[in-house]
Design a protein around this motif. Structure first.
Motif, mmCIF file in Angstrom:
data_model
loop_
_atom_site.group_PDB
_atom_site.id
_atom_site.type_symbol
_atom_site.label_atom_id
_atom_site.label_comp_id
_atom_site.label_asym_id
_atom_site.label_seq_id
_atom_site.Cartn_x
_atom_site.Cartn_y
_atom_site.Cartn_z
ATOM 1 N N GLY A 1 23.604 -0.025 -33.048
ATOM 2 C CA GLY A 1 24.454 1.142 -33.259
ATOM 3 C C GLY A 1 23.895 2.429 -32.693
ATOM 4 N N VAL A 2 22.624 2.430 -32.308
ATOM 5 C CA VAL A 2 21.992 3.641 -31.766
ATOM 6 C C VAL A 2 22.492 3.874 -30.344
ATOM 7 C CG1 VAL A 2 19.806 4.684 -31.050
ATOM 8 C CG2 VAL A 2 19.950 3.476 -33.234
ATOM 9 N N VAL A 3 23.200 4.969 -30.142
ATOM 10 C CA VAL A 3 23.796 5.250 -28.827
ATOM 11 C C VAL A 3 23.002 6.259 -28.019
ATOM 12 C CG1 VAL A 3 26.137 4.657 -29.571
ATOM 13 C CG2 VAL A 3 25.333 7.030 -29.769
ATOM 14 N N SER A 4 22.043 6.946 -28.674
ATOM 15 C CA SER A 4 21.294 7.966 -27.942
ATOM 16 C C SER A 4 19.900 8.126 -28.525
ATOM 17 C CB SER A 4 22.022 9.313 -27.989
ATOM 18 O OG SER A 4 22.026 9.828 -29.317
ATOM 19 N N ILE A 5 18.991 8.574 -27.673
ATOM 20 C CA ILE A 5 17.635 8.927 -28.074
ATOM 21 C C ILE A 5 17.327 10.310 -27.521
ATOM 22 C CG2 ILE A 5 15.174 8.472 -27.737
ATOM 23 C CD1 ILE A 5 16.398 6.510 -29.677
ATOM 24 N N GLN A 6 16.810 11.158 -28.388
ATOM 25 C CA GLN A 6 16.325 12.468 -27.932
ATOM 26 C C GLN A 6 14.806 12.428 -27.951
ATOM 27 O OE1 GLN A 6 16.404 17.115 -29.333
ATOM 28 N NE2 GLN A 6 18.309 15.945 -29.497
ATOM 29 N N ILE A 7 14.193 12.830 -26.841
ATOM 30 C CA ILE A 7 12.745 12.712 -26.710
ATOM 31 C C ILE A 7 12.225 13.826 -25.819
ATOM 32 C CG2 ILE A 7 12.844 11.180 -24.680
ATOM 33 C CD1 ILE A 7 10.534 9.558 -26.012
ATOM 34 N N PHE B 1 10.143 3.289 -21.624
ATOM 35 C CA PHE B 1 11.327 3.569 -22.425
ATOM 36 C C PHE B 1 12.561 3.831 -21.579
ATOM 37 C CE2 PHE B 1 14.002 7.025 -24.131
ATOM 38 C CZ PHE B 1 14.786 6.219 -24.961
ATOM 39 N N PHE B 2 12.451 4.622 -20.543
ATOM 40 C CA PHE B 2 13.627 4.944 -19.731
ATOM 41 C C PHE B 2 14.264 3.694 -19.136
ATOM 42 C CE2 PHE B 2 12.690 9.680 -18.560
ATOM 43 C CZ PHE B 2 12.943 10.034 -19.869
ATOM 44 N N LYS B 3 13.439 2.756 -18.730
ATOM 45 C CA LYS B 3 13.981 1.519 -18.158
ATOM 46 C C LYS B 3 14.803 0.767 -19.200
ATOM 47 C CE LYS B 3 10.041 0.936 -15.001
ATOM 48 N NZ LYS B 3 9.253 2.087 -15.488
ATOM 49 N N GLU B 4 14.287 0.698 -20.428
ATOM 50 C CA GLU B 4 15.002 0.003 -21.496
ATOM 51 C C GLU B 4 16.263 0.756 -21.899
ATOM 52 O OE1 GLU B 4 14.369 -3.127 -23.110
ATOM 53 O OE2 GLU B 4 13.463 -3.134 -21.126
ATOM 54 N N ALA B 5 16.193 2.062 -21.949
ATOM 55 C CA ALA B 5 17.370 2.860 -22.301
ATOM 56 C C ALA B 5 18.481 2.667 -21.264
ATOM 57 C CB ALA B 5 16.992 4.340 -22.394
ATOM 58 N N LYS B 6 18.101 2.653 -20.006
ATOM 59 C CA LYS B 6 19.089 2.461 -18.949
ATOM 60 C C LYS B 6 19.691 1.058 -19.023
ATOM 61 C CE LYS B 6 19.776 3.003 -13.972
ATOM 62 N NZ LYS B 6 19.130 3.241 -12.673
ATOM 63 N N ARG B 7 18.857 0.080 -19.317
ATOM 64 C CA ARG B 7 19.341 -1.299 -19.407
ATOM 65 C C ARG B 7 20.353 -1.467 -20.533
ATOM 66 N NH1 ARG B 7 18.026 -6.046 -22.019
ATOM 67 N NH2 ARG B 7 16.359 -5.072 -23.244
ATOM 68 N N LYS B 8 20.147 -0.752 -21.623
ATOM 69 C CA LYS B 8 21.037 -0.853 -22.784
ATOM 70 C C LYS B 8 22.127 0.215 -22.791
ATOM 71 C CE LYS B 8 17.721 -3.105 -25.861
ATOM 72 N NZ LYS B 8 17.123 -3.141 -27.209
ATOM 73 N N ASN B 9 22.177 1.028 -21.742
ATOM 74 C CA ASN B 9 23.152 2.119 -21.630
ATOM 75 C C ASN B 9 23.063 3.058 -22.830
ATOM 76 O OD1 ASN B 9 25.139 3.671 -20.427
ATOM 77 N ND2 ASN B 9 26.839 2.395 -21.121
ATOM 78 N N VAL B 10 21.839 3.396 -23.184
ATOM 79 C CA VAL B 10 21.573 4.375 -24.246
ATOM 80 C C VAL B 10 21.401 5.738 -23.596
ATOM 81 C CG1 VAL B 10 19.897 5.119 -25.974
ATOM 82 C CG2 VAL B 10 20.510 2.695 -25.798
ATOM 83 N N ALA B 11 22.114 6.726 -24.094
ATOM 84 C CA ALA B 11 21.999 8.079 -23.554
ATOM 85 C C ALA B 11 20.633 8.658 -23.890
ATOM 86 C CB ALA B 11 23.106 8.965 -24.113
ATOM 87 N N VAL B 12 20.057 9.399 -22.957
ATOM 88 C CA VAL B 12 18.752 10.036 -23.153
ATOM 89 C C VAL B 12 18.930 11.547 -23.097
ATOM 90 C CG1 VAL B 12 16.446 10.397 -22.203
ATOM 91 C CG2 VAL B 12 17.439 8.096 -22.226
ATOM 92 N N ILE B 13 18.533 12.205 -24.184
ATOM 93 C CA ILE B 13 18.572 13.662 -24.272
ATOM 94 C C ILE B 13 17.137 14.154 -24.148
ATOM 95 C CG2 ILE B 13 19.223 15.638 -25.707
ATOM 96 C CD1 ILE B 13 21.065 13.623 -27.272
ATOM 97 N N ALA B 14 16.834 14.897 -23.104
ATOM 98 C CA ALA B 14 15.474 15.383 -22.868
ATOM 99 C C ALA B 14 15.314 16.769 -23.473
ATOM 100 C CB ALA B 14 15.181 15.421 -21.374
#
Length: 328
Positions: free
Chosen positions: A168-174, A187-200
């Motif tokens: 259910g996690v759709v985004s990560i802020q880091i 982490f970025f590779k895994e986030a992209k693979r799972k289509n998780v949004a990344v907020i920098a």
């Protein structure tokens, strides 16, 4: 300004968003008038993503956002807020569905909406990320319509990797910037693979990467760059990205030499972040309209060359990594 999808959610966001911590508090004196002007300028420039939290000024930031959006009318940007840091003490056992729902209800009122676009657990204790019941509770709140989606704001790359194990996690802020490059290792590779949004977040290392801070810069007593230098109030990594102040100033001078003529150092630092395609949106703060406009302009800068990117990585490896890479 470039716009693209926000991960798996049905929102389109600008690659540079508005970080609303500064208009809430803990950055010295930022008047409400200046905060409103900064947000208006950001929206006028095409920003379609706003990041805030219920503890920024004890709701002040959320209320300013609500007022400005009501005043403007028309199409709304995506507004993300955070919950959890109101807990006292801030411990894993406090992350119950009942507590989170109370925080969400408060943010719904502050933001004057019926459903939050995105709620993020606000840098929770690591143990929270091992508690299935926390995320099950968020699933229930989403089904009830109080939130459209949820994510997690984290301190460490390991926490980010653990959080995205929950479907259910759709985004990560880091934190990610020239002085905090570890998220790009795995982490970025895994986030992209799972289509998780990344907020920098903390893209300018609390202003260090603006190039405008010197050894003589004085910070107000209510500015976290004064009171949290050693992590007295919250994770030290949130202040100057965890880099010792003198080391940061030394590194800034080396970064300055990489900035193209006619480009501001802050804009260069934001463009550096956007060079990594895993980043969905970067959220610099702004104390006034001029800063908001300058942040927005970074979106349209020319791409940074491979040689300059390599030089920035070398500065990080030599001066910064020994202080931060193993910690976050």
């Amino acid at each position: 300004m470039r716009q693209h999808a926000f991960g798996r959610m049905p929102f389109t966001v600008s690659d540079i968003g508005f970080g609303a911590w500064q208009i809430g508090g803990a950055w010295g004196d930022v008047s409400e008038a200046d905060g409103r002007a900064a947000l208006h300028a950001a929206l006028d420039a095409g920003m379609t993503f706003i990041d805030t939290a219920d503890v920024y000024g004890d709701g002040r930031s959320e209320k300013i956002i609500a007022d400005v959006l009501k005043e403007r009318g028309g199409a709304r940007p995506m507004v993300a807020t955070k919950a959890g840091r109101r807990l006292a003490p801030h411990v894993a056992d406090g992350y119950t569905k009942a507590n989170l729902e109370a925080f969400i209800d408060r943010s719904l009122k502050n933001l004057a909406v019926d459903s939050l676009d995105l709620v993020q657990l606000h840098c929770p204790p690591t143990e929270v990320l091992y508690r299935q019941e926390v995320f099950a509770g968020l699933d229930e709140l989403q089904k009830a319509g109080k939130i459209k989606g949820y994510g997690v704001s984290v301190e460490k790359a390991e926490e980010a990797l653990k959080a995205i194990e929950f479907p259910g996690v759709v985004s990560i802020q880091i934190i990610y910037n020239i002085f905090r490059q570890r998220p790009a290792d795995l982490f970025f590779k895994e986030a992209k693979r799972k289509n998780v949004a990344v907020i920098a977040r903390v893209p300018l290392a609390s202003g260090l990467l603006s190039g405008k801070i010197s050894r003589d810069t004085a910070f107000a007593s209510d500015d976290h760059r004064n009171f949290n230098r050693n992590g007295e109030a919250f994770d030290v990594g949130e202040t100057f990205a965890g880099v010792p102040f003198e080391v940061g100033l030394q590194a800034v001078e080396e970064v300055r030499a990489l900035v193209p003529a006619g480009t501001g150092m802050a804009a260069f630092a934001l463009k550096w972040i956007l060079t990594n395609e895993a980043v969905t949106v970067v959220i610099p703060g702004a104390r006034n309209a001029e800063q908001a406009k300058a942040n927005a302009a970074a979106s349209d800068l020319a791409p940074i060359s491979a040689d300059v990117m390599a030089a920035a990585k070398d500065i990080y490896a030599r001066l910064i990594a020994p202080h931060v890479h193993h910690r976050w």
